[in-house]
Scaffold this motif. Structure first.
Motif, mmCIF file in Angstrom:
data_model
loop_
_atom_site.group_PDB
_atom_site.id
_atom_site.type_symbol
_atom_site.label_atom_id
_atom_site.label_comp_id
_atom_site.label_asym_id
_atom_site.label_seq_id
_atom_site.Cartn_x
_atom_site.Cartn_y
_atom_site.Cartn_z
ATOM 1 N N HIS A 81 0.161 -11.745 -5.805
ATOM 2 C CA HIS A 81 -0.018 -11.735 -4.353
ATOM 3 C C HIS A 81 -0.095 -10.291 -3.863
ATOM 4 C CE1 HIS A 81 0.538 -16.020 -4.588
ATOM 5 N NE2 HIS A 81 1.720 -15.858 -5.147
ATOM 6 N N ASP A 82 0.906 -9.854 -3.088
ATOM 7 C CA ASP A 82 0.879 -8.499 -2.516
ATOM 8 C C ASP A 82 1.829 -7.538 -3.234
ATOM 9 O OD1 ASP A 82 3.297 -9.577 -1.738
ATOM 10 O OD2 ASP A 82 3.146 -8.936 0.348
ATOM 11 N N HIS A 113 -1.235 1.207 -2.954
ATOM 12 C CA HIS A 113 -1.813 1.398 -1.616
ATOM 13 C C HIS A 113 -3.325 1.188 -1.649
ATOM 14 C CE1 HIS A 113 1.700 2.579 0.650
ATOM 15 N NE2 HIS A 113 2.017 3.484 -0.264
ATOM 16 N N ALA A 114 -3.990 1.756 -2.648
ATOM 17 C CA ALA A 114 -5.450 1.644 -2.759
ATOM 18 C C ALA A 114 -5.894 0.204 -2.984
ATOM 19 C CB ALA A 114 -5.958 2.536 -3.893
ATOM 20 N N ASN A 115 -4.992 -0.639 -3.486
ATOM 21 C CA ASN A 115 -5.318 -2.030 -3.772
ATOM 22 C C ASN A 115 -4.645 -2.998 -2.794
ATOM 23 O OD1 ASN A 115 -7.007 -2.261 -6.403
ATOM 24 N ND2 ASN A 115 -5.594 -0.542 -6.685
ATOM 25 N N ALA A 116 -4.247 -2.480 -1.631
ATOM 26 C CA ALA A 116 -3.678 -3.273 -0.538
ATOM 27 C C ALA A 116 -2.413 -4.031 -0.930
ATOM 28 C CB ALA A 116 -4.733 -4.221 0.037
ATOM 29 N N LEU A 117 -1.658 -3.497 -1.870
ATOM 30 C CA LEU A 117 -0.381 -4.110 -2.249
ATOM 31 C C LEU A 117 0.708 -3.515 -1.367
ATOM 32 C CD1 LEU A 117 -0.835 -4.005 -6.119
ATOM 33 C CD2 LEU A 117 -1.330 -5.886 -4.547
ATOM 34 N N THR A 118 1.651 -4.335 -0.955
ATOM 35 C CA THR A 118 2.657 -3.886 0.002
ATOM 36 C C THR A 118 4.068 -3.789 -0.564
ATOM 37 O OG1 THR A 118 2.987 -6.161 0.776
ATOM 38 C CG2 THR A 118 1.342 -4.809 1.947
ATOM 39 N N ARG A 119 4.218 -4.111 -1.841
ATOM 40 C CA ARG A 119 5.560 -4.061 -2.448
ATOM 41 C C ARG A 119 5.408 -3.719 -3.917
ATOM 42 N NH1 ARG A 119 10.587 -6.314 -0.760
ATOM 43 N NH2 ARG A 119 11.906 -6.875 -2.493
ATOM 44 N N ILE A 120 6.406 -2.992 -4.432
ATOM 45 C CA ILE A 120 6.451 -2.681 -5.855
ATOM 46 C C ILE A 120 7.872 -2.962 -6.327
ATOM 47 C CG2 ILE A 120 6.896 -0.220 -5.464
ATOM 48 C CD1 ILE A 120 5.157 0.359 -7.955
ATOM 49 N N GLY A 121 7.984 -3.663 -7.430
ATOM 50 C CA GLY A 121 9.291 -4.018 -7.961
ATOM 51 C C GLY A 121 9.388 -3.645 -9.426
#
Length: 151
Positions: A81-82, A113-121
């Motif tokens: 997802h994001d 950011h460049a791939n429109a992802l809003t979270r990193i875990g």
């Protein structure tokens, strides 16, 4: 501050990387209290389950990290997802403690950011105090905790 470049792994680079990464994961599992044999089995099962199609497993991304022409580490993430989940990140042993771990994680954030992802875990082993400190400095917060007791 250094600027690290991420280059996708080729299929030829993936197999030796996987063997080394799986062995390192087994060492981390063993350091967490499992026997070497159990840790090796767990690592093989985990990598087999997560990457049934190897480097072609959907939504998984593998990069080597470079400072100029010098390979300084690698990064593996899965996108859902994001969210990008960091399954493995490492710095080459001969260049550790020079800021490359931070630089690789910042490169991962730029990619997100460049791939429109809003979270990193990510998951970090409790015994890896250096990595835990780095992730906290980068703004990661604890979202859960595994615990165990030997019987």
């Amino acid at each position: 501050m250094m600027d690290v470049r991420l280059e996708p792994m080729t299929r030829d680079e993936y197999e030796p990387w996987r063997a080394e990464a799986e062995a390192h994961y087994a060492e981390s599992v063993a350091a967490s209290g499992r026997s070497a044999e159990e840790a090796a089995r767990d690592a093989a099962d985990t990598y087999g389950r997560l990457l049934p199609d190897g480097s072609a497993t959907p939504d998984h991304h593998f990069w080597y990290a470079y400072d100029g022409d010098r390979r300084i580490g690698f990064l593996w993430v899965k996108v859902t997802h994001d969210t990008a989940f960091v399954y493995n990140v490492a710095v080459e042993p001969d260049v550790r403690r020079r800021g490359y771990g931070r630089a690789i994680m910042l490169a991962a954030e730029r990619w997100c950011h460049a791939n429109a992802l809003t979270r990193i875990g990510l998951h970090v082993f409790a015994h890896n105090t250096g990595a835990r400190a780095l992730y906290e400095q980068l703004g990661f917060t604890e979202t859960g905790r595994n615990m165990a007791k030997d019987l």
